[in-house]
Scaffold this motif. Sequence first.
Motif, PDB file in Angstrom:
ATOM      1  N   ALA A  72      -9.081   1.869   6.217  1.00 25.01           N
ATOM      2  CA  ALA A  72      -8.752   2.458   7.522  1.00 25.01           C
ATOM      3  C   ALA A  72      -9.798   2.051   8.553  1.00 25.01           C
ATOM      4  N   GLY A  73     -11.065   2.070   8.132  1.00 23.54           N
ATOM      5  CA  GLY A  73     -12.151   1.665   9.032  1.00 23.54           C
ATOM      6  C   GLY A  73     -12.000   0.221   9.472  1.00 23.54           C
ATOM      7  N   LEU A  74     -11.639  -0.635   8.519  1.00 28.52           N
ATOM      8  CA  LEU A  74     -11.435  -2.060   8.836  1.00 28.52           C
ATOM      9  C   LEU A  74     -10.269  -2.230   9.799  1.00 28.52           C
ATOM     10  N   LEU A 121       0.840  -1.209   0.000  1.00 27.86           N
ATOM     11  CA  LEU A 121       0.000   0.000   0.000  1.00 27.86           C
ATOM     12  C   LEU A 121       0.873   1.256   0.000  1.00 27.86           C
ATOM     13  N   VAL A 122       1.911   1.240   0.838  1.00 28.02           N
ATOM     14  CA  VAL A 122       2.796   2.411   0.930  1.00 28.02           C
ATOM     15  C   VAL A 122       3.466   2.663  -0.415  1.00 28.02           C
ATOM     16  N   ILE A 135     -11.577   6.726  -6.975  1.00 27.84           N
ATOM     17  CA  ILE A 135     -11.598   5.403  -6.324  1.00 27.84           C
ATOM     18  C   ILE A 135     -10.854   5.405  -4.989  1.00 27.84           C
ATOM     19  N   LEU A 136      -9.670   6.042  -4.972  1.00 28.57           N
ATOM     20  CA  LEU A 136      -8.797   5.933  -3.796  1.00 28.57           C
ATOM     21  C   LEU A 136      -9.409   6.400  -2.473  1.00 28.57           C
ATOM     22  N   PRO A 137     -10.011   7.591  -2.399  1.00 23.36           N
ATOM     23  CA  PRO A 137     -10.499   8.043  -1.084  1.00 23.36           C
ATOM     24  C   PRO A 137     -11.482   7.081  -0.415  1.00 23.36           C
ATOM     25  N   PRO A 138     -12.535   6.606  -1.092  1.00 27.74           N
ATOM     26  CA  PRO A 138     -13.423   5.666  -0.395  1.00 27.74           C
ATOM     27  C   PRO A 138     -12.722   4.350  -0.051  1.00 27.74           C
ATOM     28  N   VAL A 139     -11.809   3.900  -0.923  1.00 24.44           N
ATOM     29  CA  VAL A 139     -11.090   2.644  -0.640  1.00 24.44           C
ATOM     30  C   VAL A 139     -10.233   2.805   0.609  1.00 24.44           C
TER      31      VAL A 139
END
Lengths: 184, 152
Positions: free
Chosen positions: B105-107, A13-14, B96-100
């Motif tokens: 992060a939530g998980l 990811l990083v 796509i990136l922000p909701p992913v």
Amino acid sequence: MLRGIKLLSIAGLVLFFVWVLAKGFGLDPHEVPSVLAGRPAPDFSLTALGETTPVRLSAFKGKPVVLNFWATWCEPCKHEHEMLQNAARAYGDKVQFLGVVYQDAPEAVAAYLQRYGSTFTQLIDPESRTAIDYGVSGIPESFIIDATGVVVHKQTGVLTGELLISQLGEPPAQAEAEKATATP
Amino acid sequence: MKTLLLLIAFAVTPADEATREQQAQEIGRQLRCPVCQGMPISESPATMAQNMMARVRELLAEGKPPAEVTDYFVQRYGDWVLLKPSTQGFNLWVWILPPVVLVLAGLGVAMHLRRDVQHVAKQTASPNGIEEVNDGEDDALIRAVRREVEKS
């Protein structure tokens, strides 16, 4: 093993985010990319300063054109102006230089050229229509158009002599002089 | 008489003008000012923005549909001129990136909290009141303390 997968996922990811950010490194966020490169230059019909007969870009097909958007209130434009004057003289009728006045009063432009000289045609662009057609976002901006009428380069900021030579080749006078010195 | 009828047929009504101005403002809100780059041309005080708005109005008056007017500016300035990025090419990642990232992060937070709750549950469930960690972590010190407590 779970820990290893977790670490690999985080590393992945990083790296991905670094790649996404790296795509933007080195780019100037204020510089508007040109979509004209490689495409035919938009034609225009503008009146030259102090004239009434319109000047069309298409009339110059067959020779390269340097189209420079500038204004008297723009300091970098003034620095560039002397170089363009000299270049226009040096290239003679091999290259057509055209100035397009950007959001400036014709009287101010006339006074400036009276003082600093003018070796190429200056065109008045009412309501910046031609500037919009070329996607101009600020000045100085210049476009180098080849003999077939295709935009080969957009320069945001001051145009230099080196860049002109790299796009247009040596001016005829300079090429002749170099040839003369090279001949034994 | 025919001329008068033709004139009436092609007359621009105030309602037409109002609709066109509304369309112009809508288009203007979508287009980025090349000078004040964080602002739409409908709000920017820059002369260039005002010239672009004038061009928008001209194109609408010529009968061009709003999508074509927007495309006129995209053809000249590129996708950059749209304040809302398009969903094509690399720009798709912006959408796509922000909701992913938010979901991931939530998980991550949820998993971390769950682990914490499980630790606390195990701690309170132990008869000796000592943490009986059975999650595979070797902690020699805790085992030693437990032995001492159990001896007493």
